[in-house]
Design a protein around this motif. Sequence first.
Motif, PDB file in Angstrom:
ATOM      1  N   LEU A 181       1.124  -1.337  -0.522  1.00  0.00           N
ATOM      2  CA  LEU A 181      -0.230  -0.708  -0.119  1.00  0.00           C
ATOM      3  C   LEU A 181       0.523   1.062  -0.433  1.00  0.00           C
ATOM      4  N   ALA A 182       1.508   1.265   0.538  1.00  0.00           N
ATOM      5  CA  ALA A 182       3.006   2.461   0.658  1.00  0.00           C
ATOM      6  C   ALA A 182       3.642   2.850  -0.321  1.00  0.00           C
ATOM      7  N   SER A 183       3.336   1.653  -1.387  1.00  0.00           N
ATOM      8  CA  SER A 183       4.537   1.790  -2.638  1.00  0.00           C
ATOM      9  C   SER A 183       3.317   2.172  -3.240  1.00  0.00           C
ATOM     10  N   MET A 184       2.330   2.232  -3.674  1.00  0.00           N
ATOM     11  CA  MET A 184       1.341   2.730  -4.324  1.00  0.00           C
ATOM     12  C   MET A 184       0.809   4.143  -3.927  1.00  0.00           C
ATOM     13  N   GLY A 185       1.987   5.204  -2.986  1.00  0.00           N
ATOM     14  CA  GLY A 185       1.251   6.333  -2.148  1.00  0.00           C
ATOM     15  C   GLY A 185       0.826   6.383  -1.426  1.00  0.00           C
ATOM     16  N   LYS A 186      -0.265   5.306  -0.408  1.00  0.00           N
ATOM     17  CA  LYS A 186      -0.873   5.730   0.042  1.00  0.00           C
ATOM     18  C   LYS A 186      -0.210   6.460   1.662  1.00  0.00           C
ATOM     19  N   THR A 187      -0.440   6.877   2.299  1.00  0.00           N
ATOM     20  CA  THR A 187       0.098   7.890   4.068  1.00  0.00           C
ATOM     21  C   THR A 187      -0.700   6.978   4.496  1.00  0.00           C
ATOM     22  N   ILE A 188       0.152   6.051   4.918  1.00  0.00           N
ATOM     23  CA  ILE A 188      -0.371   4.964   6.079  1.00  0.00           C
ATOM     24  C   ILE A 188       0.283   5.118   8.048  1.00  0.00           C
ATOM     25  N   LEU A 189      -0.706   5.550   8.974  1.00  0.00           N
ATOM     26  CA  LEU A 189      -0.121   5.995   9.928  1.00  0.00           C
ATOM     27  C   LEU A 189      -0.889   4.989  11.284  1.00  0.00           C
ATOM     28  N   ILE A 190       0.152   3.933  11.411  1.00  0.00           N
ATOM     29  CA  ILE A 190       0.200   3.086  12.619  1.00  0.00           C
ATOM     30  C   ILE A 190       0.065   3.727  13.568  1.00  0.00           C
ATOM     31  N   SER A 191      -1.139   2.975  14.486  1.00  0.00           N
ATOM     32  CA  SER A 191      -1.097   2.934  16.430  1.00  0.00           C
ATOM     33  C   SER A 191      -0.603   1.770  17.130  1.00  0.00           C
ATOM     34  N   SER A 192       1.146   1.741  17.446  1.00  0.00           N
ATOM     35  CA  SER A 192       1.531   0.019  17.718  1.00  0.00           C
ATOM     36  C   SER A 192       2.218   0.649  19.305  1.00  0.00           C
ATOM     37  N   HIS A 193       2.053  -0.899  20.156  1.00  0.00           N
ATOM     38  CA  HIS A 193       3.227  -0.794  20.726  1.00  0.00           C
ATOM     39  C   HIS A 193       4.453  -1.747  20.682  1.00  0.00           C
ATOM     40  N   ILE A 194       3.998  -2.399  20.101  1.00  0.00           N
ATOM     41  CA  ILE A 194       4.793  -4.027  19.331  1.00  0.00           C
ATOM     42  C   ILE A 194       5.866  -2.727  17.951  1.00  0.00           C
TER      43      ILE A 194
END
Length: 273
Positions: free
Chosen positions: A143-156
């Motif tokens: 998805l990132a390679s398709m140009g999507k901006t991705i915000l991930i919340s995680s503690h891992i």
Amino acid sequence: NGAGKTTTIRFLATLLEPTRGRATINGFDVVRETNEVRRSIGFMPDSYGVYNGMRVWEFLDFFGLAYGIPRGRRQTLIDDVLSLVDLSEKRDDFVNALSRGMKQRLCLARTLIHDPPVLILDEPASGLDPRARVEIKEILRELASMGKTILISSHILTELADTCSSVAIMERGELVASGSIEKILAQVAANRTASIRVLLEHERAFRWLEAQHDLSEVTREGDRIRFGFTGSDERMAALVSQLAQRGHQPVWIEEHKPSLETAFLTMTKGKLQ
């Protein structure tokens, strides 16, 4: 936990009004232009719901209809997002027959049905087995390679280091640090740390390294000696050369790069709200 990640995510997803501050997504104000923001984002919460009486394609068709996508176009989009998350073969299965990992991928497909430029994912790998986590990470990279901006919340944090280009560290509702992973790690890497293995006279080599003024926290376990240093690569090469000249026969040397876990523990105090 308790740092304010999910609260921030809910605010950005237009589900919670802020007590103060503002944010924009895709150029739209989160508070004043909620409809435009909602069209710009795909939101995947940490606890998601599915409609067990629906088949996979019906579940996606329902959300496509909610976004106002015409019927003829919805079928094409459903096929596209199912292919992207590798669920094409499950198209006609009932949602309740899917495994947890498949349901997670289905919910990710649901966030993509209206082709948003921004994805907001709250703990997308939570509760998944190792194989399912790898599959989710591979999808996110695509998805990132398709140009999507991705915000991930995680503690891992190890998974974030493998997936993300930038990170933000929060504690008690405050942003402690943000920037590229390289920038964050550089902030906690004032002292470099390395280990060296020598074949001969381990204790004598340890004592010699311990006496060097630009080394710190020198420790030894058998034939491996670990130390911190503030010098250059040339200085490190000189140390190895001197150990060889002294007859210790160094076999290898390894520099330990700081991790996101190290950065997190260094920058936060471990307090909850």
